[in-house]
Design a protein around this motif. Structure first.
Motif, PDB file in Angstrom:
ATOM      1  N   SER A  31       0.819  -1.207   0.000  1.00  0.00           N
ATOM      2  CA  SER A  31       0.000   0.000   0.000  1.00  0.00           C
ATOM      3  C   SER A  31       0.855   1.259   0.000  1.00  0.00           C
ATOM      4  O   SER A  31       0.605   2.211  -0.747  1.00  0.00           O
ATOM      5  N   ASP A  32       1.891   1.251   0.844  1.00  0.00           N
ATOM      6  CA  ASP A  32       2.773   2.431   0.920  1.00  0.00           C
ATOM      7  C   ASP A  32       3.475   2.695  -0.408  1.00  0.00           C
ATOM      8  O   ASP A  32       3.786   3.849  -0.734  1.00  0.00           O
ATOM      9  N   ALA A  33       3.720   1.639  -1.187  1.00  0.00           N
ATOM     10  CA  ALA A  33       4.391   1.797  -2.481  1.00  0.00           C
ATOM     11  C   ALA A  33       3.450   2.330  -3.563  1.00  0.00           C
ATOM     12  O   ALA A  33       3.906   2.660  -4.659  1.00  0.00           O
ATOM     13  N   GLY A  34       2.162   2.394  -3.265  1.00  0.00           N
ATOM     14  CA  GLY A  34       1.187   2.887  -4.244  1.00  0.00           C
ATOM     15  C   GLY A  34       0.653   1.829  -5.173  1.00  0.00           C
ATOM     16  O   GLY A  34       0.171   2.138  -6.265  1.00  0.00           O
ATOM     17  N   LEU A  35       0.691   0.560  -4.747  1.00  0.00           N
ATOM     18  CA  LEU A  35       0.268  -0.543  -5.610  1.00  0.00           C
ATOM     19  C   LEU A  35      -1.199  -0.911  -5.456  1.00  0.00           C
ATOM     20  O   LEU A  35      -1.735  -1.669  -6.284  1.00  0.00           O
ATOM     21  N   GLU A  36      -1.863  -0.418  -4.416  1.00  0.00           N
ATOM     22  CA  GLU A  36      -3.263  -0.775  -4.229  1.00  0.00           C
ATOM     23  C   GLU A  36      -4.090  -0.277  -5.414  1.00  0.00           C
ATOM     24  O   GLU A  36      -3.974   0.870  -5.832  1.00  0.00           O
ATOM     25  N   GLY A  37      -4.902  -1.168  -5.950  1.00  0.00           N
ATOM     26  CA  GLY A  37      -5.737  -0.821  -7.096  1.00  0.00           C
ATOM     27  C   GLY A  37      -5.064  -0.995  -8.437  1.00  0.00           C
ATOM     28  O   GLY A  37      -5.708  -0.836  -9.475  1.00  0.00           O
ATOM     29  N   LEU A  38      -3.771  -1.333  -8.437  1.00  0.00           N
ATOM     30  CA  LEU A  38      -3.061  -1.498  -9.704  1.00  0.00           C
ATOM     31  C   LEU A  38      -3.109  -2.933 -10.226  1.00  0.00           C
ATOM     32  O   LEU A  38      -2.633  -3.197 -11.333  1.00  0.00           O
ATOM     33  N   VAL A  39      -3.651  -3.866  -9.451  1.00  0.00           N
ATOM     34  CA  VAL A  39      -3.805  -5.240  -9.914  1.00  0.00           C
ATOM     35  C   VAL A  39      -5.231  -5.688  -9.668  1.00  0.00           C
ATOM     36  O   VAL A  39      -5.743  -5.553  -8.551  1.00  0.00           O
ATOM     37  N   GLY A  40      -5.860  -6.225 -10.715  1.00  0.00           N
ATOM     38  CA  GLY A  40      -7.222  -6.714 -10.599  1.00  0.00           C
ATOM     39  C   GLY A  40      -7.255  -8.227 -10.463  1.00  0.00           C
ATOM     40  O   GLY A  40      -6.367  -8.853  -9.890  1.00  0.00           O
ATOM     41  N   GLY A  41      -8.296  -8.819 -11.022  1.00  0.00           N
ATOM     42  CA  GLY A  41      -8.478 -10.256 -10.928  1.00  0.00           C
ATOM     43  C   GLY A  41      -7.688 -11.019 -11.975  1.00  0.00           C
ATOM     44  O   GLY A  41      -7.012 -10.439 -12.833  1.00  0.00           O
ATOM     45  N   LEU A  42      -7.788 -12.348 -11.900  1.00  0.00           N
ATOM     46  CA  LEU A  42      -7.074 -13.207 -12.849  1.00  0.00           C
ATOM     47  C   LEU A  42      -7.701 -13.085 -14.227  1.00  0.00           C
ATOM     48  O   LEU A  42      -8.891 -13.323 -14.412  1.00  0.00           O
ATOM     49  N   ASP A  43      -6.890 -12.726 -15.200  1.00  0.00           N
ATOM     50  CA  ASP A  43      -7.346 -12.591 -16.587  1.00  0.00           C
ATOM     51  C   ASP A  43      -7.186 -13.902 -17.343  1.00  0.00           C
ATOM     52  O   ASP A  43      -8.077 -14.315 -18.085  1.00  0.00           O
ATOM     53  N   SER A  44      -6.050 -14.577 -17.164  1.00  0.00           N
ATOM     54  CA  SER A  44      -5.747 -15.762 -17.968  1.00  0.00           C
ATOM     55  C   SER A  44      -4.623 -16.555 -17.333  1.00  0.00           C
ATOM     56  O   SER A  44      -3.926 -16.074 -16.436  1.00  0.00           O
ATOM     57  N   VAL A  45      -4.455 -17.767 -17.818  1.00  0.00           N
ATOM     58  CA  VAL A  45      -3.402 -18.669 -17.380  1.00  0.00           C
ATOM     59  C   VAL A  45      -2.696 -19.192 -18.622  1.00  0.00           C
ATOM     60  O   VAL A  45      -3.357 -19.571 -19.603  1.00  0.00           O
ATOM     61  N   ILE A  46      -1.379 -19.208 -18.613  1.00  0.00           N
ATOM     62  CA  ILE A  46      -0.604 -19.683 -19.761  1.00  0.00           C
ATOM     63  C   ILE A  46      -0.040 -21.065 -19.434  1.00  0.00           C
ATOM     64  O   ILE A  46       0.651 -21.241 -18.425  1.00  0.00           O
TER      65      ILE A  46
END
Length: 368
Positions: A31-46
């Motif tokens: 959170s302190d690094a400013g990462l909250e909200g920058l990653v959502g849910g799983l889009d895909s698997v390779i």
């Protein structure tokens, strides 16, 4: 009078408390690094396969899950198929051409020499601002496979180097267009040449519910903290099965989202006789994804029909409606080495196993 505490149980409790405290710190740093909200849910698997196993791997998934083939493309580096269904992360099944394999090192294990390029490699999560995400994570020491995001007319994409703890990579995709084609720049898109069987029971198999990765006992905490630091997930809980030297740990974003599961030993590998099925699996196959779980309805009839169609299982259907869920493991795919799990929950149950069946499921690994 206070009863004496089991020393093994006390040790487990202390380790769990330490993990919880460090995970809280990891989320605070995130959170302190400013990462909250920058990653959502799983889009895909390779998932990657050997060239000769690509089509069989795709057809297995069409035949034994609810997924359909939405897209196919190829370029000089790989041939790929994209499978999906509404409400689920997509599966990208590919086989590399002559391109170097960044996962070659983590793929080496006692029983994988015949499939040196086969693995569930990458979990790809959505992001609204990939450049900002990458800039922040590079400052935190995260290493990626490319200097910056790969760009197409439809998306921006980047992925981390394989983890030293799980062997997995975490990818990130920022969509630029509603079309959502996964074809990279310069790829040739073709009409998928594989039809899905028209079996009614496949309509009972739905989205990708969770994936479980086998990690070494000594790397459990590091693997979970690494994943928390890269995503917007949190550590939820762990179930210890001391009789099988096993811990199943669950990370979630929210109760309705895809879950990431880590299964490890409680203590590191010592010998085939005493170390339990999880540590023995890792000794034989390396750290890797063990199974993909699909939410299922009418599970008894569905499994009966999957058996009629040739699917083999590692155990009988475990659990009950009264306990809140039923689940079962298939035998591993000869094309991908991945086990399919089919899971049905009842009455609002939101877990992944019960204490009465987690031992059965963990023990089934020994039969691979």
């Amino acid at each position: 009078m206070k009863m004496p505490q089991d020393p093994d149980l006390a040790s487990v409790s202390a380790e769990e408390e330490e993990l919880v405290q460090e995970e809280v710190r990891a989320r605070s740093e995130r959170s302190d690094a400013g990462l909250e909200g920058l990653v959502g849910g799983l889009d895909s698997v390779i998932i990657t396969t050997e060239p000769d196993n690509l089509v069989p791997a795709v057809y297995e998934l069409l035949r034994y899950t609810g997924l359909s083939c939405h897209e196919a493309f190829f370029n000089a580096d790989a041939q790929s198929y994209v499978l999906g269904l509404p409400g689920s992360a997509s599966l990208i099944i590919l086989s590399r051409g002559g391109a170097p394999n960044p996962f070659a090192g983590v793929n080496k294990a006692r029983l994988t020499a015949h499939l040196p390029n086969t693995r569930l490699e990458t979990f790809v999560f959505s992001t609204p601002d990939i450049r900002q995400y990458v800039a922040v994570q590079k400052k935190r020491g995260v290493k990626f496979l490319t200097a910056g995001p790969r760009e197409s007319d439809y998306f921006l994409f980047i992925q981390t180097v394989p983890s030293p703890f799980t062997g997995n990579s975490i990818g990130f995709i920022e969509w630029q267009d509603d079309m959502k084609t996964y074809a990279p720049p310069g790829a040739t898109r073709v009409s998928p040449d594989l039809e899905k069987p028209s079996f009614r029971h496949l309509g009972n198999i739905f989205e990708l519910d969770h994936v479980a990765t086998r990690v070494r006992a000594q790397d459990r905490k590091a693997a979970i903290l690494e994943f928390v630091g890269l995503t917007n997930y949190h550590y939820d809980f762990g179930v210890h099965v001391r009789s099988l030297n096993s811990i199943t740990s669950v990370a979630r974003r929210n109760p309705d989202d895809f879950a990431m599961v880590f299964t490890s030993g409680i203590t590191p590998f010592v010998s085939e006789e005493v170390s339990g099925p999880t540590e023995k699996f890792i000794r034989n196959y390396g750290t890797r994804a063990h199974h993909m779980a699909f939410r299922t309805e009418n599970i008894e009839a569905t499994i009966k029909n999957l058996k009629k169609d040739g699917m083999k299982f590692l155990l009988e259907l475990a659990g009950s409606e009264e306990e809140g869920l039923k689940q079962i493991f298939s035998e591993p795919s000869p094309s991908t080495l991945i086990v399919n799990e089919y899971i049905q929950r009842y009455g609002g149950f939101d877990g992944f196993f019960t204490r009465s069946n987690v031992e059965k499921l963990t023990g089934a690994t020994a039969r691979q």
